[in-house]
Design an enzyme around this catalytic site. Structure first.
Site, short mmCIF file in Angstrom:
data_model
loop_
_atom_site.label_atom_id
_atom_site.label_comp_id
_atom_site.label_asym_id
_atom_site.label_seq_id
_atom_site.Cartn_x
_atom_site.Cartn_y
_atom_site.Cartn_z
N GLU A 163 0.80 -1.23 0.00
CA GLU A 163 0.00 0.00 0.00
C GLU A 163 0.84 1.29 0.00
O GLU A 163 0.69 2.15 0.88
CB GLU A 163 -0.99 -0.02 1.16
CG GLU A 163 -1.97 -1.18 1.04
CD GLU A 163 -3.05 -1.21 2.12
OE1 GLU A 163 -3.03 -0.32 3.01
OE2 GLU A 163 -3.90 -2.12 2.07
N GLU A 282 -5.08 -8.57 -0.65
CA GLU A 282 -5.83 -8.40 0.60
C GLU A 282 -7.26 -8.04 0.25
O GLU A 282 -7.48 -7.18 -0.60
CB GLU A 282 -5.27 -7.26 1.47
CG GLU A 282 -3.95 -7.50 2.13
CD GLU A 282 -3.55 -6.31 3.00
OE1 GLU A 282 -4.45 -5.56 3.45
OE2 GLU A 282 -2.34 -6.13 3.23
#
Length: 508
Positions: A163, A282
């Site tokens: 991220e 995810e």
């Protein structure tokens, strides 16, 4: 309020259905894999669900002790220690699961700054020396080649960082600095073996369209290797924080799925990347490890709807996470802490665990599917189906039942109809824990009781199909947030000589 659905299942129709839910599953940071309960939870999950890969953070964090800088003769030198890494990866191998490598976070002694994230302080700054970072990557891979064999290690996918479009995970969310990290990382891996597959940018849903577009343009313009694309996806709105917990509403499922479709379209807009694998490394409902929704039947029913659809555009989708040995915001105070896992601490399967368990049982050929059901056939001709009924928290406080009448095409013979039901009445360990007084540290007896309460209700029914009946109908009612798996299997009855069930009150 009731919704009635009539389903007429064709005999041979083959619909598209890509059940990719078991390619990968998420985990807490690597260091947690040294704990006994972590291993026991993963062993429990693997016996039943058999995920192929596992992905998590912290490969290079200091609690893994992989990288150490020391001084000798006035010079700074680097040494590597693979003791803990070997313990973790040896255990993964023993449990039949491979690592999906995430390169991160930054060892403190290689880091350019002090910014960290989470309770366990993962450093999220770029390396002060990119050559040292590349050396670390190559040292680890060469060690793995020796320990596990080159032909095995090249089957492990590699993702660069986590991220980077969030300033909490990558200093200043600096896009150009991430591109530099990606380029140096992928080249370091490819120098070890060109066959190792590497991808990124591991973004979440913040400014994700621009990030993905620019990342692909960078790789294309500068001929940087890219074997697959990764991103994350969560389905909750901004949280309301109360005490230790975050409370969030779920977005409409179609909004969640549209976000993935947009990413797919961006990838396909580049001719060299058209059709390239997109892995969701995810996904879950909430992105908070303290959100009680993760422990609920609503979570299970909502996730079932996602598992049904995500394979339409994604090569894989990794549920975050398999278990609740997890410490992003600290050590959980209770066994039902709102953490991400399929299994609560105490080895108690949550309702969402059964969503995955039921999808594991489905056949490969889809005969019928819609927003709330899928019906499949396996190679032996048995029919498998799954139905779900998620009801948003903000819905009116009344009954929200769904009724299904399903007409199945069956040839003459004897059959057994098996159902496994998970709903708020029959498989809801969170409720049972609350009924016990929500003990922060349950006794052995309480844990055993909660495990018993955390299993589906199973029912069987035997029936016959005779000449002239073209379809056998079954009627199913689902309460709110229920999941139901069914199997219809042809049987050849066998009774021992002299055994007469009717004399014991059973009518077949």
């Amino acid at each position: 309020m009731k919704e009635i659905t009539k389903v007429v299942v064709p005999q041979e129709a083959q619909l598209g259905f890509n059940n990719n839910a078991f390619f990968c599953v998420g985990t807490g940071r690597m260091g947690l894999a040294l704990q006994k309960e972590y291993y026991e939870q993963l062993e429990f999950v693997q016996k039943d669900l058999q995920f192929s890969y596992i992905r998590g953070h912290g490969l290079f964090c200091d609690d893994m002790a992989v990288c150490k800088v020391y001084s000798e003769d006035g010079l700074k030198k680097v040494e590597y220690n693979f003791t803990y890494l070997d313990r973790v990866f040896d255990n993964y191998k023993q449990l039949g699961i491979k690592p999906f490598i995430e390169l991160g976070f930054m060892p403190e002694e290689l880091a350019s700054g002090e910014q960290t994230i989470f309770y366990w302080k993962g450093n999220v700054t770029p390396p002060q020396d990119y050559a040292a970072w590349a050396d670390l990557i190559q040292a680890v891979f060469h060690h793995w080649f020796v320990r596990y064999g080159r032909e095995e290690v090249i089957t492990w996918p590699v993702e660069v960082w986590n991220e980077p479009n969030l300033p909490g995970f990558w200093k200043d969310a600096d896009m150009q600095e991430y591109f530099k990290l990606y380029e140096i990382s992928v080249k370091a891996v490819k120098e070890c073996d060109e066959r190792i597959r590497v991808g990124g940018p591991a973004i979440c849903g913040v400014d994700d369209e621009r990030w993905l577009q620019e990342f692909l343009k960078f790789c294309s313009d500068f001929k940087v290797p890219l074997d697959f694309v990764t991103r994350h996806a969560y389905a909750a709105d901004a949280p309301e924080r109360i005490g230790h917990y975050d409370y969030q509403k779920l977005r409409d499922m179609n909004v969640f799925l549209h976000e993935l479709k947009v990413s797919r379209d961006i990838i396909d807009s580049f001719c060299e990347y058209k059709g390239m694998e997109m892995h969701i490394t995810e996904f879950n409902t909430s992105y908070s490890p303290d959100c009680p929704i993760h422990d609920t039947n609503l979570n299970a029913a909502y996730i079932a709807g996602l598992l049904h659809k995500m394979g339409d555009v994604c090569a894989s989708y990794s549920y975050w996470t398999f278990g609740d040995v997890f410490e992003e915001s600290g050590v959980a105070f209770t066994p039902f802490s709102g953490c991400f896992g399929l299994v609560a601490n105490g080895q108690i399967p949550k309702p969402t665990y059964w969503a995955f368990h039921f999808f594991k049982q489905l056949g490969a050929t889809a005969l019928a599917r819609n927003d709330n059901y899928i019906i499949t056939k396996d190679e032996e001709g048995s029919l498998h189906g799954m139905l779900w009924n998620p009801v948003p928290l903000e819905a009116e406080p009344m009954e929200h039942k769904m009724e299904f009448t399903i007409a199945l095409p069956l040839e003459d013979g004897e059959y057994v109809f098996i159902t496994k039901l998970v709903d708020e009445d029959v498989c809801n360990p969170l409720k049972n824990w609350l009924d016990l007084g929500s003990p922060a540290n349950p006794t052995k007896e309480q844990i055993a009781l909660l495990r018993e309460c955390a299993r589906p209700q199973i029912n069987t029914e035997r029936f016959s199909v005779s000449q002239g009946i073209k379809a056998w109908e079954m009627n199913i009612t689902l309460k709110k947030n229920a999941l139901l798996y069914f199997k219809v299997q042809k049987i050849i009855p066998e009774l021992d000589r002299g055994y007469q069930p009717d004399k014991n009150g059973y009518r077949l």
